[in-house]
Every structure is written in structure tokens, then in C-alpha cells.
Design a protein around this motif. Structure first.
Motif, PDB file in Angstrom:
ATOM      1  N   LEU A 234       0.844  -1.194   0.000  1.00 23.46           N
ATOM      2  CA  LEU A 234       0.000   0.000   0.000  1.00 23.46           C
ATOM      3  C   LEU A 234       0.881   1.245   0.000  1.00 23.46           C
ATOM      4  N   LEU A 235       0.545   2.203  -0.870  1.00 19.47           N
ATOM      5  CA  LEU A 235       1.213   3.500  -0.853  1.00 19.47           C
ATOM      6  C   LEU A 235       0.431   4.442   0.050  1.00 19.47           C
ATOM      7  N   THR A 236       1.117   5.114   0.974  1.00 20.68           N
ATOM      8  CA  THR A 236       0.458   6.064   1.870  1.00 20.68           C
ATOM      9  C   THR A 236       0.996   7.471   1.588  1.00 20.68           C
ATOM     10  N   HIS A 237       0.552   8.439   2.380  1.00 21.93           N
ATOM     11  CA  HIS A 237       1.024   9.819   2.216  1.00 21.93           C
ATOM     12  C   HIS A 237       2.527   9.939   2.458  1.00 21.93           C
ATOM     13  N   THR A 238       3.042   9.057   3.323  1.00 19.99           N
ATOM     14  CA  THR A 238       4.426   9.247   3.760  1.00 19.99           C
ATOM     15  C   THR A 238       5.345   8.049   3.569  1.00 19.99           C
ATOM     16  N   ASN A 239       4.778   6.874   3.301  1.00 18.84           N
ATOM     17  CA  ASN A 239       5.642   5.698   3.323  1.00 18.84           C
ATOM     18  C   ASN A 239       5.032   4.499   2.594  1.00 18.84           C
ATOM     19  N   LEU A 240       5.738   3.373   2.687  1.00 18.90           N
ATOM     20  CA  LEU A 240       5.257   2.100   2.160  1.00 18.90           C
ATOM     21  C   LEU A 240       4.601   1.321   3.283  1.00 18.90           C
ATOM     22  N   SER A 241       3.456   0.734   3.002  1.00 18.96           N
ATOM     23  CA  SER A 241       2.745  -0.021   4.014  1.00 18.96           C
ATOM     24  C   SER A 241       2.065  -1.221   3.343  1.00 18.96           C
ATOM     25  N   GLY A 242       1.023  -1.748   3.998  1.00 20.22           N
ATOM     26  CA  GLY A 242       0.347  -2.928   3.496  1.00 20.22           C
ATOM     27  C   GLY A 242       0.930  -4.181   4.110  1.00 20.22           C
ATOM     28  N   PRO A 243       0.168  -5.287   4.152  1.00 24.90           N
ATOM     29  CA  PRO A 243       0.629  -6.527   4.791  1.00 24.90           C
ATOM     30  C   PRO A 243       1.974  -7.033   4.272  1.00 24.90           C
ATOM     31  N   GLY A 244       2.221  -6.889   2.962  1.00 29.20           N
ATOM     32  CA  GLY A 244       3.476  -7.386   2.414  1.00 29.20           C
ATOM     33  C   GLY A 244       4.685  -6.689   3.005  1.00 29.20           C
ATOM     34  N   ILE A 245       4.588  -5.390   3.201  1.00 26.52           N
ATOM     35  CA  ILE A 245       5.674  -4.619   3.815  1.00 26.52           C
ATOM     36  C   ILE A 245       5.714  -4.853   5.320  1.00 26.52           C
ATOM     37  N   ILE A 246       4.566  -4.777   5.956  1.00 29.03           N
ATOM     38  CA  ILE A 246       4.498  -4.879   7.420  1.00 29.03           C
ATOM     39  C   ILE A 246       4.996  -6.234   7.916  1.00 29.03           C
ATOM     40  N   ASP A 247       4.541  -7.314   7.274  1.00 32.43           N
ATOM     41  CA  ASP A 247       4.975  -8.642   7.705  1.00 32.43           C
ATOM     42  C   ASP A 247       6.467  -8.871   7.458  1.00 32.43           C
ATOM     43  N   PHE A 248       6.997  -8.260   6.421  1.00 30.13           N
ATOM     44  CA  PHE A 248       8.399  -8.434   6.031  1.00 30.13           C
ATOM     45  C   PHE A 248       9.331  -7.551   6.855  1.00 30.13           C
ATOM     46  N   SER A 249       8.760  -6.546   7.526  1.00 32.01           N
ATOM     47  CA  SER A 249       9.570  -5.501   8.170  1.00 32.01           C
ATOM     48  C   SER A 249      10.434  -6.007   9.318  1.00 32.01           C
ATOM     49  N   ARG A 250      10.163  -7.192   9.846  1.00 33.18           N
ATOM     50  CA  ARG A 250      10.974  -7.717  10.949  1.00 33.18           C
ATOM     51  C   ARG A 250      12.442  -7.883  10.543  1.00 33.18           C
ATOM     52  N   TYR A 251      12.694  -7.969   9.240  1.00 34.78           N
ATOM     53  CA  TYR A 251      14.059  -8.177   8.760  1.00 34.78           C
ATOM     54  C   TYR A 251      14.755  -6.888   8.319  1.00 34.78           C
ATOM     55  N   PHE A 252      14.031  -5.786   8.295  1.00 34.78           N
ATOM     56  CA  PHE A 252      14.570  -4.555   7.713  1.00 34.78           C
ATOM     57  C   PHE A 252      15.479  -3.797   8.674  1.00 34.78           C
ATOM     58  N   MET A 253      16.433  -3.072   8.075  1.00 35.31           N
ATOM     59  CA  MET A 253      17.295  -2.155   8.817  1.00 35.31           C
ATOM     60  C   MET A 253      17.460  -0.876   7.999  1.00 35.31           C
ATOM     61  N   LYS A 254      17.743   0.192   8.692  1.00 34.31           N
ATOM     62  CA  LYS A 254      18.034   1.458   8.016  1.00 34.31           C
ATOM     63  C   LYS A 254      19.175   1.248   7.021  1.00 34.31           C
ATOM     64  N   GLY A 255      18.995   1.754   5.810  1.00 36.01           N
ATOM     65  CA  GLY A 255      20.021   1.618   4.789  1.00 36.01           C
ATOM     66  C   GLY A 255      19.822   0.436   3.864  1.00 36.01           C
ATOM     67  N   ASP A 256      18.937  -0.481   4.228  1.00 43.32           N
ATOM     68  CA  ASP A 256      18.631  -1.616   3.353  1.00 43.32           C
ATOM     69  C   ASP A 256      17.928  -1.125   2.089  1.00 43.32           C
ATOM     70  N   THR A 257      17.984  -1.942   1.052  1.00 42.15           N
ATOM     71  CA  THR A 257      17.314  -1.622  -0.203  1.00 42.15           C
ATOM     72  C   THR A 257      16.196  -2.628  -0.482  1.00 42.15           C
ATOM     73  N   LEU A 258      15.033  -2.110  -0.836  1.00 38.65           N
ATOM     74  CA  LEU A 258      13.914  -2.950  -1.254  1.00 38.65           C
ATOM     75  C   LEU A 258      13.730  -2.797  -2.754  1.00 38.65           C
ATOM     76  N   TYR A 259      13.505  -3.933  -3.416  1.00 46.06           N
ATOM     77  CA  TYR A 259      13.140  -3.915  -4.825  1.00 46.06           C
ATOM     78  C   TYR A 259      11.749  -4.511  -4.947  1.00 46.06           C
ATOM     79  N   ILE A 260      10.814  -3.734  -5.503  1.00 49.52           N
ATOM     80  CA  ILE A 260       9.430  -4.173  -5.604  1.00 49.52           C
ATOM     81  C   ILE A 260       9.056  -4.359  -7.067  1.00 49.52           C
ATOM     82  N   ASN A 261       8.499  -5.529  -7.359  1.00 46.08           N
ATOM     83  CA  ASN A 261       7.989  -5.816  -8.700  1.00 46.08           C
ATOM     84  C   ASN A 261       6.490  -5.573  -8.685  1.00 46.08           C
ATOM     85  N   PHE A 262       6.047  -4.494  -9.303  1.00 44.63           N
ATOM     86  CA  PHE A 262       4.642  -4.099  -9.227  1.00 44.63           C
ATOM     87  C   PHE A 262       3.738  -4.840 -10.209  1.00 44.63           C
ATOM     88  N   ILE A 263       4.323  -5.577 -11.159  1.00 43.62           N
ATOM     89  CA  ILE A 263       3.464  -6.177 -12.190  1.00 43.62           C
ATOM     90  C   ILE A 263       3.557  -7.700 -12.296  1.00 43.62           C
TER      91      ILE A 263
END
Length: 406
Positions: A234-263
Motif C-alpha cells: 500500500l502507498l500512503t502519504h508518507t511511506n510504504l505499508s500494506g501486509p506485504g511490507i508490514i509482515d516483512f519488516s521484521r528483517y529490515f534495517m536502516k540503509g537496506d534496499t527494497l526492490y518491488i515488482n509491481f506487475i
């Protein structure tokens, strides 16, 4: 001074269910809660509607707790989702399963679930002490002494179930980590989990509300791929959200790179398809072609603007450099993480009491006999959808069933 068979510190789902099942064994039980009422986490679950568990088999559940699902094997087998549902329904509150698999009370009211649990605790004569903050705990001559800011409790067994650091307004402020350390337990650094992600130079503030279903998300750190995940974004006013991002966020750190395939198709495939259509019908409109990948129109218009590409460009006139630029944004859009949502925003806490020092078959400390842990205080966190409450309840019940009286 009364010596309880079990003293529970923390009146969340884990503590409540431990107290109930210990009391069912005719044990004397006290719950110590620093807030003015127990069950604050239950009240906020599912945005106040109480998403208490999720449908699916046990093996499905094991895969919803990051790298630590195996630790819950005994707890979840001992107290399955259907056991939790039966417990609630047998006391007069019907449950329902929504299309996304989340399970709620039919009334969609968290207060109904909490009132049911409080009534059960009263019926079983569990003593509840609210507005009582525990300041220290120790074990002397086989008895635990738990000091609050206004009195001292004694117990033959002690369960710490104070939660992590997420939703601090509910009382989860990391108090349990201090208590665990008093008994020699190590703490894996707590960090926000189940949270939104802020990225550098976020370009989609004006597209708030646009979502993408079951897209591929890749996590890279220092140019090395760590993990891959699929879920809704989900795209919000300020950030990336939605279950796919939220559930995955346990592994994230500042400076990491996400690559999203939208199609849902890789760069090479889309590039070949575009070249093939261009050869057959070079006059076809670029926007019409790209729209065939079911991309929200507002998002596509934004991309064209950001990349300075005219949407009415004919395929035959579309340059190779622009083609690669556009397709790369659609199939491997790069986002560099600037920060994660803080504990006020996070729905769960990663990190906590080290699982290496807790017996997963009983929830008892491996360091101190009679000391138990349950719930989010431990270094385990589940996905959104009721998995965290189920785990907390299951751990609490397992601890209660494992209790021994000296």
C-alpha cells in the motif's frame, strides 16, 4: 503474607490465559498489571474489533513467525487455533472468519472478548491487581518475591508476560526485559516489527491509498540479497505499508534496499513483450500497452511524469533507454530504507528474551526453576492477522499446564 501458586506479571493475552488455565488446576493465581485494567492489548487488536486468530492448519502457522516458528511447535500443538475459538464460543461469543482468513468475534467488538475473559478470571477466583508496577523480582528459598510500587507478592511460580515495546500506551514499555535480566536472562535487542517503512525521496505522497496485490519484494543489504517475500503493498502519504511490507519488516534495517515488482513479470519478459508488440504494431500507444499489466492509472501517470516519458508515445518511437528505465521501475523499483516506524507505530516487537534460555516444551526458564515466560516479551513475533495473539495464548496455556508446585 499469602504465597500464590502462580504470580503473573502482565495482564495481556498470554498472562490472562496462563492465569485461567492455572486456576483450572485449582492453583491460587494473582495477576499484577501496571495499567488500570488488564487486556489493553486485546482492546486494540484488529483496530478494536479483536482479530484473535487466523484460519489455517498448524503448519501454516509455523511459517508466519519469521525464523522462529519452530519454537512455537509445542505451544501451538498444545493449544491450537480451534481450541482458542472453542474456548470463546463455549462461553457464548460466536466467532466469524472473514475473506482474508482473519477470525473475529461476530460482534466485531474487542470489549466483548475482554469482558468474557475477565468474567472467567472472576469465576475462577483469580486475584487481579491493577495500577501496580513491578519494580523488582527475586527468588529466595524457592519462593519468588515480586515488589511493586505499593506492595510485595510471593509466589511458588512466576510468569513474566509483560509484552514487548510496541503499543506502549497499553503498558508494553519493555519492563519485562529488566525483570528477565534480574534472573540472568539475555535480551536480543528489541526493535519495531509489523511496522511501516519510510524510504529516501519517497515520490508517491500524492498517491495515498493505491495498493498492489501479492507483489514480489526483495530485500538487499550491502548489495547482497537477504530475503524475498510476496504480499500486498500500500502507498500512503508518507511511506510504504500494506501486509506485504508490514509482515516483512521484521528483517529490515536502516540503509537496506527494497526492490518491488509491481506487475508480477520480470524485466526481461516485459521487455521482450514490448519489443514483440512494437514490431507488430509500432503505432500502438505506450500507455495502452503498459495498462495491460493491470497497473493503477494514477500510478502509471505518476511514473510517466517522474521519468519524463510522454504517455502517448508510440511503441515504435519508444527509445531503448526509456524502455529500460520504465520497465525497471515497474519490475524492480528501488527503495532505500531511511527508517522504520517506531514503537508507537509498530504492531509487534522483534527481539526480546533469548529463546535459547527458555524451554519451548514448557515455557520455563532454563536458568531459574519455576520462572516462566510467554508472549511478545520473548524474541518471537508473528505476521499480521491474529498470529501474535494466538501465539501468546498458546504460550500462556502451555506454561500453565507445565507448572509444578514445590
Amino acid at each position: 503474607m499469602k504465597i500464590y501458586d502462580l504470580v503473573v506479571v502482565g495482564g495481556g493475552p498470554a498472562g490472562i490465559f496462563a492465569a485461567i488455565y492455572a486456576a483450572k488446576k485449582n492453583m491460587s493465581v494473582a495477576i499484577i498489571e501496571k495499567k488500570n485494567n488488564i487486556g489493553k492489548k486485546i482492546l486494540v487488536a484488529g483496530s478494536g474489533k479483536c482479530n484473535i486468530t487466523h484460519q489455517g492448519g498448524i503448519n501454516y502457522f509455523f511459517n508466519r513467525y519469521g525464523d522462529h516458528g519452530k519454537f512455537l511447535k509445542n505451544a501451538l500443538y498444545n493449544y491450537k487455533p480451534e481450541n482458542l475459538i472453542d474456548f470463546i464460543e463455549s462461553r457464548g461469543l460466536k466467532m466469524q472468519t472473514l475473506e482474508n482468513g482473519k477470525i473475529f468475534p461476530e460482534t466485531m467488538k474487542s470489549t466483548d472478548v475482554l469482558n468474557l475473559l475477565i468474567n472467567e478470571l472472576k469465576k475462577l477466583r483469580v486475584d487481579i491487581f491493577t495500577n501496580s508496577k513491578v519494580v523488582s523480582a527475586e527468588k529466595e528459598s524457592e519462593i519468588f518475591k515480586i515488589k511493586t510500587d505499593n506492595q510485595t507478592f510471593c509466589g511458588k511460580n512466576l510468569l513474566i508476560s509483560t509484552g514487548g515495546k510496541s503499543y506502549p500506551a497499553t503498558g508494553s514499555e519493555g519492563d519485562g526485559y529488566k525483570l528477565a535480566r534480574m534472573f540472568g536472562h539475555g535480551i536480543e535487542v528489541p526493535r519495531p516489527a509489523l511496522t511501516t517503512v519510510y524510504v529516501h525521496d519517497y515520490p508517491y505522497a500524492d498517491l495515498s491509498g493505491i495498493s498492489f496485490r501479492n507483489v514480489k519484494i526483495e530485500l538487499y543489504r550491502e548489495d547482497r540479497k537477504l530475503k524475498e517475500h510476496h504480499g500486498d503493498v500500500l502507498l500512503t502519504h508518507t511511506n510504504l505499508s500494506g501486509p506485504g511490507i508490514i509482515d516483512f519488516s521484521r528483517y529490515f534495517m536502516k540503509g537496506d534496499t527494497l526492490y518491488i515488482n509491481f506487475i508480477g513479470k520480470e524485466l526481461e519478459v516485459v521487455s521482450e513483450e514490448l519489443i514483440e508488440i512494437s514490431a507488430k504494431n509500432g503505432k500502438q500507444n505506450l500507455k495502452k500497452f503498459i495498462s495491460g499489466y493491470n497497473i493503477p492509472e494514477r500510478f502509471l501517470k505518476k511514473l510517466f511524469k517522474l521519468l519524463n516519458i510522454k504517455e502517448d508515445t508510440k511503441l515504435g518511437e519508444f527509445s531503448k533507454s526509456d524502455r529500460l528505465l520504465l520497465i525497471n521501475r515497474l519490475t524492480r523499483h528501488e527503495f532505500i530504507i531511511s527508517r522504520l516506524g517506531n514503537f508507537d507505530e509498530a504492531m509487534a516487537t522483534a527481539g526480546g528474551v533469548s529463546l535459547k534460555e527458555v524451554n519451548q516444551k514448557t515455557m520455563e526458564s532454563k536458568l531459574v526453576q519455576g520462572l516462566y515466560f510467554a508472549g511478545e516479551l520473548l524474541d518471537i513475533d508473528g505476521d499480521t492477522g491474529g498470529f501474535n495473539i494466538q501465539a501468546a495464548c498458546s504460550m500462556g496455556v502451555l506454561a500453565a499446564k507445565s507448572l509444578k508446585l514445590n
